[in-house]
Structures are given as structure tokens and as C-alpha cells.
Enzyme design. Structure first.
Site, PDB file in Angstrom:
ATOM      1  N   SER A   1       0.843  -1.194   0.000  1.00  0.00           N
ATOM      2  CA  SER A   1       0.000   0.000   0.000  1.00  0.00           C
ATOM      3  C   SER A   1       0.877   1.243   0.000  1.00  0.00           C
ATOM      4  O   SER A   1       2.074   1.178   0.327  1.00  0.00           O
ATOM      5  CB  SER A   1      -0.890  -0.006   1.253  1.00  0.00           C
TER       6      SER A   1
ATOM      7  N   TYR B   1      -2.989  -0.585  10.447  1.00  0.00           N
ATOM      8  CA  TYR B   1      -2.908  -0.841   9.018  1.00  0.00           C
ATOM      9  C   TYR B   1      -1.547  -0.392   8.472  1.00  0.00           C
ATOM     10  O   TYR B   1      -0.889  -1.133   7.723  1.00  0.00           O
ATOM     11  CB  TYR B   1      -4.032  -0.110   8.294  1.00  0.00           C
TER      12      TYR B   1
END
Length: 301
Positions: A142, A155
Site C-alpha cells: 500500500s 494498518y
């Protein structure tokens, strides 16, 4: 993967988190290129629905990627039913948002377990096949791997972790002919992102990103780019392509984010009190439900 024209034809590809979103879209794209596809995830009905849309050979397994014993059983079953695995896409992931201090410790830990530990367990389970087939492992990372954001500590930590894990794994396996790639994604139109936008603080934080950085990209577009990277055995793939430039300025990103947060978070908190979101999206809810069941590692032909 030596056929230059159709490198995936007849090969077996494993996709985790395949019940919906990017995982499901990648499974479809892999099948269209002639791969036999093993769909792994927490939602048996959703996995079966994806399987039924695939023109080609596809099977699904309900399994928790953070369960090492179950993943070993699934790996053996995939090998028996679809043949040795040539491609593994470690896509399974969950997210939660909100202030770290007020986050539920179990939920915070679960994000790490699925995203980071689950990726390592996935690699361990299928590595014997990848060594045999001189295959390719794609780790879905990501933009959060490059630049951390407030209110997304679990996250961001997990995605930074999987980036480092994949770099280390690539270095270990290069002499054996096994390829390892890292996919850096920005906002992709999945239920996780749509659910995040329902929470005021997460919606506001995205809205204050630079215009290109807050754009949401169609999942089919991102999946097609990922599968092209699989065909090319790319060391890195960026969706959108401009994310590659973030690598050049990543050292400058933490102080910029800190400065922005110092002034913006108090203003946002005056508008809406910060609160933990819990696991986001239908996939997050399925993970919570799945943890209450013991049915994992079973094939559904």
C-alpha cells in the site's frame, strides 16, 4: 512460467482474500489468462459466487490466513486438486481506523495478524511449490507502506511490515529462481474504502490529501495492472503509476504528515469526536464472524 505469449496458461495461482474486492477481480483476470485459480478467504458463499463467474478451473477454500495449520492443510489440498502452485498473491487484508490509544487491543492485533503474519504464513505454506515451479509471489502492500497516516496505526504498521518482509524474502529466494514482487496501491474502490468514507475522520483525512492522492481507482483497473505484473514477474508494481515517485520522497513524508496532523486533527476533532471504527467493510465483518467458527481449510469444489 516460460511461455512468453501465455505465461500463466495452465499454471495454478493462489489468491488470498478472494471473496470480494481486489482479490476477486484478480482471480477473474488470472483465469482469463488461462490459470487454474485457488480462491482463499473467510466467506464460503462469496468465494463460491466468485468461483461460479470464472470460465476455467477454479476451486475455493474457506480459511483464515493467520491459522498456520489450516493454511498448511489448504496448501496440500490445492496441490492435490489443482497441481503445484506457480503464483501466490498475498492479498488478504483488514483495516481499522481511529485513535490508537482508544483502539480495541484485540482488533488492533487482528489487523497485524491478518495483514502481516497472514502474509508470512501464506508464503511459508506455498513456498515448497514456488521453489519447485520457479514461481512468483506477489505481496499486496500500500501507499501506507511508504508514508504512514494518523488514525490508521495498525494498518500502516502491517503494510510497512509486509513491504520489509517481501524485500527480505526476495533477497533470500533470488538465487533459487523464485520471484517476489510488491504491489503499492492507493485508494481502490472496494468495500473497505467505501466503509472508511462513512467515518468522518477518515473521510476528512482523505479529502485533505493532494488531489491525485485522494482519487479512488476502479478495482478492475487495479487488478489488470496487478496481473500484468504477475505475468512479468515484476519486483514492484504501482497502482496508480505515479506512486513510484513517492519512493523518491518517502524520507520527507513523516515530518510533512506530522505537521499536517498537528494542525488538522484538532480542527477535525472539534467537528466530530474521534472513535474507533472496528474492522472496516464486509470483509472485516466476515473476519470477525469467521473467528467465531472453526470451519476452516475445507475445499468447496
Amino acid at each position: 512460467m516460460t511461455d512468453a505469449a501465455r505465461p500463466l496458461h495452465g499454471r495454478t495461482a493462489v489468491v488470498t482474500g478472494a471473496a470480494r474486492g481486489l482479490g476477486a477481480a484478480m482471480a477473474l483476470q488470472l483465469a482469463r489468462r488461462g490459470a487454474h485459480v485457488a480462491l482463499l478467504g473467510r466467506e464460503r458463499p462469496a468465494l463460491a459466487a466468485v468461483r461460479d463467474t470464472i470460465c476455467g478451473r477454479a476451486l475455493c477454500w474457506e480459511v483464515d490466513v493467520a491459522d498456520e495449520d489450516a493454511m498448511q492443510r489448504v496448501a496440500a489440498d490445492v496441490r492435490d486438486r489443482l497441481g503445484p502452485v506457480s503464483v501466490v498473491v498475498a492479498n488478504a487484508g483488514v483495516a481499522e481506523g481511529g485513535p490508537f490509544a482508544e483502539s480495541d487491543p484485540a482488533t488492533w492485533r487482528r489487523v497485524i495478524e491478518v495483514n502481516l503474519i497472514g502474509s508470512a504464513i501464506t508464503a511459508r505454506a506455498f513456498l515448497p511449490d514456488l521453489r519447485e515451479s520457479l514461481g512468483y509471489y506477489l505481496q499486496i502492500a500500500s501507499l501506507a507502506s511508504i508514508g504512514a497516516a494518523p488514525m490508521m496505526s495498525a494498518y500502516c504498521a502491517s503494510k510497512a511490515g509486509v513491504e520489509s518482509f517481501a524485500h527480505s524474502l526476495r533477497a533470500e529466494l533470488a538465487h533459487e529462481g523464485v520471484g517476489v514482487g510488491i504491489a503499492y496501491l492507493n485508494w481502490t474502490d472496494t468495500d473497505m474504502i467505501r466503509d472508511a468514507d462513512r467515518h468522518p475522520v477518515l473521510r476528512e483525512l482523505r479529502a485533505h490529501m493532494p488531489k491525485p492522492a485522494r482519487k479512488v481507482y476502479p478495482v478492475e483497473t487495479v487488478a489488470a495492472r496487478m496481473v500484468r505484473a504477475v505475468e512479468r514477474r515484476s519486483a514492484a508494481v504501482y497502482a496508480p503509476a505515479w506512486l513510484r515517485a513517492a519512493q523518491l520522497v518517502r524520507a520527507a513524508m513523516p515530518p510533512v504528515v506530522t505537521l499536517f496532523s498537528k494542525y488538522e486533527l484538532p480542527r477535525l476533532e472539534r467537528k466530530d469526536a474521534f472513535a474507533a471504527t472496528g474492522l472496516l467493510g464486509a470483509g472485516g465483518r466476515a473476519d470477525m464472524t469467521g473467528n467465531e467458527r472453526s470451519r476452516s481449510g475445507q475445499a468447496d469444489g
